[in-house]
Design an enzyme around this catalytic site. Sequence first.
Site, mmCIF file in Angstrom:
data_model
loop_
_atom_site.group_PDB
_atom_site.id
_atom_site.type_symbol
_atom_site.label_atom_id
_atom_site.label_comp_id
_atom_site.label_asym_id
_atom_site.label_seq_id
_atom_site.Cartn_x
_atom_site.Cartn_y
_atom_site.Cartn_z
ATOM 1 N N ASN A 1 0.435 -1.206 -0.481
ATOM 2 C CA ASN A 1 -0.266 0.112 0.072
ATOM 3 C C ASN A 1 0.344 1.252 -0.136
ATOM 4 O OD1 ASN A 1 0.844 -0.834 2.490
ATOM 5 N ND2 ASN A 1 -1.513 -0.050 3.345
ATOM 6 N N GLU B 1 5.117 -3.462 11.494
ATOM 7 C CA GLU B 1 4.217 -3.165 11.160
ATOM 8 C C GLU B 1 3.152 -3.882 10.814
ATOM 9 O OE1 GLU B 1 2.808 0.399 9.514
ATOM 10 O OE2 GLU B 1 4.815 0.325 9.361
ATOM 11 N N CYS C 1 -3.192 0.107 7.868
ATOM 12 C CA CYS C 1 -3.351 -0.421 8.812
ATOM 13 C C CYS C 1 -3.372 1.024 9.764
ATOM 14 C CB CYS C 1 -1.963 -0.584 8.961
ATOM 15 S SG CYS C 1 -0.345 0.360 9.097
#
Length: 471
Positions: free
Chosen positions: A151, A247, A281
């Site tokens: 992304n 992450e 996220c």
Amino acid sequence: MREFKALINNELIDNGQWLEIIDPTTLQPAGRVTALSAQDIDNAYKAARASQKAWEEVELLKRMEYVKSFRNEIEKNKNEIAQIMSEEIAKGLKESLGEVERTIEIIDYTLEEAKRIDPLAMTGEGMGAKNKIGIFSRVAKGVILAISPFNYPINLAVAKIAPALVMGNTVVFKPATAGSLTGAFLGQLALNAKLPKGIFNVVTGRGREIGDIITSNKEIDMISFTGSVGIGNQIRKQGSSTDLVLELGGKDPALVLDDKNLEKYADEIIGGAFGYSGQRCTAIKRVLVSDEIADKLSPLLKARVEKLTVGKPSENANITPVIDLKSADFIQGLIDDAKEKGATILTGDKREQNLMWPTLIDNVTVDMKVAWEEPFGPVLPIIRINSVEEMIKIANESNFGLQASVFCQDISTAISVAKQIETGTVNINSKSQRGPDCFPFLGIKDSGEGVQGIREALLSMTRYKGLVINY
């Protein structure tokens, strides 16, 4: 069709094997990258290890010059990078260009911050050792494996690569499959920048075939990974002796505690929920609000969702196709489950292949999957909860703990509630978000391990080495 090769030891690799990258908008190939073999990957790590000590011995300001040269190549090619990104991940052209420009700013800040990583000097007098002075410097960890997500294929790649290189590490970089065109193009830019041999290597290929090989090589000193919880947990199990910064996902809640500025709250919530079609996220993924306030807030949210444009990235639409059909099927499954269990679709629930219309769902209850699972798409559930204590409980019951938002004009109440939410960061009266990039960025539970951010990356990619002077 675009074609980019992997980069190992400053050589572009053509082994005759290719991986096609699919354009989410057309569902046709956008290009192809080298599909490396296990031996190719081992060669990349050997090159990184062989060049690391000499690279670390280059003085800091000279290392900064090399990284600045790489930065300049990114800037010169920013429009091309944005076009590649738009084609391979269906991000709007304007937003893609903004990501490249933000990446350049990250490099600039990283170079300035690297100058301020000073040694720690101390005496032993506090422990009765009058004749000792300790100087503790930050030294490179060695070989860094950097893995970026689809992304943000340049932003979250360079946020790992730049601090690693400037501190004297060498890098093996693995872009996500969707994002590999952008990642491999960075390899070409590194060649243009004339980076020393072996310090930056780009490995590409089919993750299901080479993923474990990439993450388990004995030469790795640290892994910096951004991606899914499943792969992150797999890396945790593999690399027991390897330093990790992970992450992972999020199920970021927005708690709306009053109705004193609902127009502003609605703007922030919609911006947070539907940016890049919700494929972030840090996207707001559920709204927790009382019945009384929800009756006022939900029409405001609905009106804003219905103004979002749906279409192609070349049109800079707000909502573009999600990354692939499998993702669209998963998102649709969450919507269908909510409908079957009695939720109210306020707007949306329309789909053309992997183009999902933004969907706002009211009267979501905790027995519905969308209340807990991360859709990674343009879906926003409203959960009506009449107790602040219950809102906090639901927020904390998630296996994720990345970010949250608290909307409340009483700052004392907002801070009190924020302190009780178990996440890496809580945003007060703002959407959840990664930036500014100079802030620490972290998650707990299944949302991650370690801390990112510009200074934090410089620190995590180095270790102390002490020199004790006895006199």
